[in-house]
Every structure is written in C-alpha cells, then in structure tokens.
Design a protein around this motif. Sequence first.
Motif, PDB file in Angstrom:
ATOM      1  N   GLU A  95       4.020  -9.874 -19.021  1.00 35.99           N
ATOM      2  CA  GLU A  95       5.351  -9.554 -19.473  1.00 35.99           C
ATOM      3  C   GLU A  95       6.320  -9.539 -18.552  1.00 35.99           C
ATOM      4  N   TYR A  96       5.970  -9.005 -17.378  1.00 36.46           N
ATOM      5  CA  TYR A  96       7.061  -9.098 -16.295  1.00 36.46           C
ATOM      6  C   TYR A  96       7.288 -10.564 -15.948  1.00 36.46           C
ATOM      7  N   LEU A  97       6.598 -11.448 -15.836  1.00 37.37           N
ATOM      8  CA  LEU A  97       6.430 -12.871 -15.546  1.00 37.37           C
ATOM      9  C   LEU A  97       7.466 -13.480 -16.404  1.00 37.37           C
ATOM     10  N   GLY A  98       7.244 -13.055 -17.750  1.00 38.73           N
ATOM     11  CA  GLY A  98       8.214 -13.525 -18.782  1.00 38.73           C
ATOM     12  C   GLY A  98       9.555 -13.072 -18.661  1.00 38.73           C
ATOM     13  N   VAL A  99       9.796 -11.931 -18.239  1.00 38.14           N
ATOM     14  CA  VAL A  99      11.229 -11.294 -17.982  1.00 38.14           C
ATOM     15  C   VAL A  99      11.801 -12.121 -16.512  1.00 38.14           C
ATOM     16  N   VAL A 100      11.046 -12.355 -15.499  1.00 32.85           N
ATOM     17  CA  VAL A 100      11.775 -13.479 -14.436  1.00 32.85           C
ATOM     18  C   VAL A 100      12.059 -14.566 -14.908  1.00 32.85           C
ATOM     19  N   ILE A 101      11.148 -15.110 -15.848  1.00 32.17           N
ATOM     20  CA  ILE A 101      11.661 -16.604 -16.035  1.00 32.17           C
ATOM     21  C   ILE A 101      12.748 -16.725 -17.146  1.00 32.17           C
ATOM     22  N   TYR A 102      12.838 -15.767 -18.060  1.00 36.28           N
ATOM     23  CA  TYR A 102      13.904 -15.492 -19.076  1.00 36.28           C
ATOM     24  C   TYR A 102      15.301 -15.286 -18.181  1.00 36.28           C
ATOM     25  N   GLU A 103      15.111 -14.608 -17.172  1.00 37.06           N
ATOM     26  CA  GLU A 103      16.457 -14.329 -16.302  1.00 37.06           C
ATOM     27  C   GLU A 103      16.710 -15.457 -15.665  1.00 37.06           C
ATOM     28  N   ALA A 104      15.761 -16.154 -15.175  1.00 36.64           N
ATOM     29  CA  ALA A 104      16.070 -17.354 -14.130  1.00 36.64           C
ATOM     30  C   ALA A 104      16.688 -18.511 -15.007  1.00 36.64           C
ATOM     31  N   LEU A 105      16.300 -18.493 -16.272  1.00 35.78           N
ATOM     32  CA  LEU A 105      16.939 -19.647 -17.415  1.00 35.78           C
ATOM     33  C   LEU A 105      18.288 -19.202 -17.689  1.00 35.78           C
ATOM     34  N   ASP A 106      18.636 -17.793 -17.457  1.00 39.84           N
ATOM     35  CA  ASP A 106      19.837 -16.968 -17.850  1.00 39.84           C
ATOM     36  C   ASP A 106      20.473 -16.925 -16.915  1.00 39.84           C
ATOM     37  N   TRP A 107      20.390 -17.657 -15.631  1.00 38.25           N
ATOM     38  CA  TRP A 107      21.031 -17.020 -14.484  1.00 38.25           C
ATOM     39  C   TRP A 107      22.663 -17.664 -14.120  1.00 38.25           C
ATOM     40  N   GLY A 108      23.360 -16.749 -13.884  1.00 37.28           N
ATOM     41  CA  GLY A 108      24.748 -17.196 -13.598  1.00 37.28           C
ATOM     42  C   GLY A 108      25.527 -17.567 -14.940  1.00 37.28           C
ATOM     43  N   ILE A 109      25.125 -17.225 -16.062  1.00 37.10           N
ATOM     44  CA  ILE A 109      25.688 -17.740 -17.405  1.00 37.10           C
ATOM     45  C   ILE A 109      26.468 -16.354 -18.045  1.00 37.10           C
ATOM     46  N   ASP A 110      27.829 -16.644 -18.264  1.00 35.12           N
ATOM     47  CA  ASP A 110      28.415 -15.538 -18.551  1.00 35.12           C
ATOM     48  C   ASP A 110      27.611 -14.684 -19.864  1.00 35.12           C
ATOM     49  N   ASP A 111      28.047 -13.319 -19.603  1.00 34.08           N
ATOM     50  CA  ASP A 111      27.163 -12.323 -20.448  1.00 34.08           C
ATOM     51  C   ASP A 111      27.781 -12.550 -22.098  1.00 34.08           C
ATOM     52  N   LYS A 112      28.970 -13.234 -22.206  1.00 26.35           N
ATOM     53  CA  LYS A 112      29.327 -13.414 -23.548  1.00 26.35           C
ATOM     54  C   LYS A 112      28.637 -14.555 -24.228  1.00 26.35           C
ATOM     55  N   PHE A 113      27.912 -15.359 -23.506  1.00 24.23           N
ATOM     56  CA  PHE A 113      27.085 -16.690 -24.038  1.00 24.23           C
ATOM     57  C   PHE A 113      25.700 -16.336 -23.822  1.00 24.23           C
ATOM     58  N   GLU A 114      24.961 -16.839 -24.877  1.00 25.95           N
ATOM     59  CA  GLU A 114      23.346 -16.674 -24.880  1.00 25.95           C
ATOM     60  C   GLU A 114      23.114 -18.046 -24.791  1.00 25.95           C
ATOM     61  N   ARG A 115      21.971 -18.708 -23.784  1.00 29.77           N
ATOM     62  CA  ARG A 115      21.575 -19.933 -23.868  1.00 29.77           C
ATOM     63  C   ARG A 115      20.568 -20.033 -24.987  1.00 29.77           C
ATOM     64  N   GLU A 116      20.782 -21.201 -25.543  1.00 31.89           N
ATOM     65  CA  GLU A 116      19.654 -21.633 -26.559  1.00 31.89           C
ATOM     66  C   GLU A 116      18.647 -22.355 -25.999  1.00 31.89           C
ATOM     67  N   LEU A 117      17.389 -21.881 -26.500  1.00 31.09           N
ATOM     68  CA  LEU A 117      15.944 -22.489 -25.766  1.00 31.09           C
ATOM     69  C   LEU A 117      15.511 -23.027 -27.075  1.00 31.09           C
ATOM     70  N   SER A 118      14.690 -24.059 -26.565  1.00 29.80           N
ATOM     71  CA  SER A 118      13.756 -24.771 -27.544  1.00 29.80           C
ATOM     72  C   SER A 118      12.959 -23.983 -28.336  1.00 29.80           C
ATOM     73  N   ASP A 119      12.437 -24.153 -29.459  1.00 31.29           N
ATOM     74  CA  ASP A 119      11.551 -23.190 -30.220  1.00 31.29           C
ATOM     75  C   ASP A 119      10.379 -23.028 -29.464  1.00 31.29           C
ATOM     76  N   PRO A 120       9.612 -23.995 -28.966  1.00 29.24           N
ATOM     77  CA  PRO A 120       8.303 -23.662 -28.401  1.00 29.24           C
ATOM     78  C   PRO A 120       8.333 -22.632 -27.164  1.00 29.24           C
ATOM     79  N   LEU A 121       9.553 -22.956 -26.282  1.00 32.10           N
ATOM     80  CA  LEU A 121       9.575 -21.887 -25.119  1.00 32.10           C
ATOM     81  C   LEU A 121      10.117 -20.534 -25.553  1.00 32.10           C
ATOM     82  N   GLU A 122      10.864 -20.500 -26.717  1.00 32.70           N
ATOM     83  CA  GLU A 122      11.212 -19.505 -26.882  1.00 32.70           C
ATOM     84  C   GLU A 122       9.907 -18.512 -27.728  1.00 32.70           C
ATOM     85  N   LYS A 123       9.441 -19.210 -28.359  1.00 30.26           N
ATOM     86  CA  LYS A 123       8.182 -18.355 -28.806  1.00 30.26           C
ATOM     87  C   LYS A 123       7.339 -18.152 -27.657  1.00 30.26           C
ATOM     88  N   LEU A 124       7.089 -18.856 -26.739  1.00 25.96           N
ATOM     89  CA  LEU A 124       6.124 -18.371 -25.386  1.00 25.96           C
ATOM     90  C   LEU A 124       6.847 -17.185 -24.933  1.00 25.96           C
TER      91      LEU A 124
END
Length: 266
Positions: A95-124
């Motif tokens: 669970e904590y590993l998932g949090v770190v990976i999600y934050e790394a994918l979202d790193w530096g992106i404005d809070d107003k925007f949300e990064r769109e992930l592919s379905d397989p990665l989002e499901k994982l």
Amino acid sequence: MEAPQCEQRITKVSLAEVLRCFEQPISEEQAWAICFQCCCKMEQLSQGLSPSLHSVFIKGAGSIFLHADGSASFKVYRKSDVGSSIQQSEDKLLEYLGVVIYEALDWGIDDKFERELSDPLEKLLCLMLKLDEKAMKPAVTLQDVIKACEEHLSRPSQASSHYEMTCKHLFAEYMELQNLVTIIQTSRAVHLGSPLTFYSLCLHTLTYCTRNGASIICELQSGVKLRKSTERLQRCMPPKECIRSPYELLLDDIQHKRYTLRKVSD
C-alpha cells in the motif's frame, strides 16, 4: 604531500533525488519498472535474507533507492531505531509502495490538474491502495503485483530483464545529468574572469534537458558544430510558400479583388 582521494562512485540514488534532478514526474513505463523491481526485492527479503522484510519501512520517495545495476532497495531500520510496533505487513508495504509510485507519477503537476493513467496501471494502483472493494478480500500479495507487471508486457517471460534495463537507464540518465552539472560548475569556478553568458546558456540547456528527456544529453555528448552568423545568413534559403487549399486561394483572390462578383438575384 598527501595524494587526493579518488571520488567515490555513486552506486544508488533515491527516487526523491531522481525526481528533484529531472524536475518532472516519472513515466508510466518507469512506474511499472520501479513497482516490479521493488516487489521482487520484497520477495527476496521475505525469504529470510538479511535484512528481513520486517525491517523495511516505506515512507515517501526518499525511502526507495535505484541501483546502477537496475535493482531496487529500501531504507532499512534497525531494531534499536524503531520499535516492533512500526513493523509493517506485506499488504501494508504494498500500500505504501503504491502511494510512493502514485506521487512520483503526479510529481510537479499542478494540483488543479490530474494526470490520466492507462487503465492497467490505474487498476494496479487501485489494487495496491485498496481503493477497489474487491481488493479488500483477500489482501493483495507480492505475487499479485508481480504477475500484473509481467502481464503488462507482450512477453511476460522477459519482464525481469526489461524492467531491470528500464531502471538501469533511469539511473544512468540521472548520473549523466549530474556529471554535466559538475563539469559546468567546475568550469565556472576555473574561468571566474570570463564572461558567464556561455555558462548561463549551458545551465539553461541543462534545465531544458531535464524536462525533455535524456536524448538531448546524447546530442551534447556527441558535439554540436556552430556556424558563424554571416555564414548562416548566406546559407539561408527563402521560405517555401505554404501549400494552400483551393478555398484559401479563392478567398485570397476575392480579398485582392482579382475577380468581380456579380450580385445574384432571387
């Protein structure tokens, strides 16, 4: 006189340092690779290797390390540093590993925007973060995540070598950029009496490199030949006329009154 000590070679770097260096989030393929390599490392530690899996504590990108050989490791706490109550179970580490990976994918992106992930990665990630009700029972295991990472590839049997190479390239890109920064900083210290416009240009180029990938680093290493400004002017060719559609040509003729339009009566 004592000989200067050789510079110690860096063999690992934290994910947090990589993010700060490149000033951009990781790619999805890098996320798959880091997830796979971390889970494989956890699986090794769960088999009784030293340190044990119970000594691993994942909290933030600074607790995950990428190695020069493409492997991954974690910040390890000794028994004297933390109590037994802080030990984490396998599903909690995932669970904590998932949090770190999600934050790394979202790193530096404005809070107003949300990064769109592919379905397989989002499901994982939903599986690891327990956002899916179906993922609550039974608890997600290391084998579940490793299998998902393998099935992400067209050839699951090559997952180990593929993800190892992806992490190895990420580490190499980080080291290349750090070496360039060191060279420029050293050059600035040596040429204190020279104009700093060249070095400012190099620093600007490095910033551009961090935001546009390591391909530009290869171009800088291979060398760039600059022409004199006068030579460039002589070589300049007049720009080619844009190809316009028949409708644009007709509109241009009407605007320049090349045709006389007659009024159409009802």
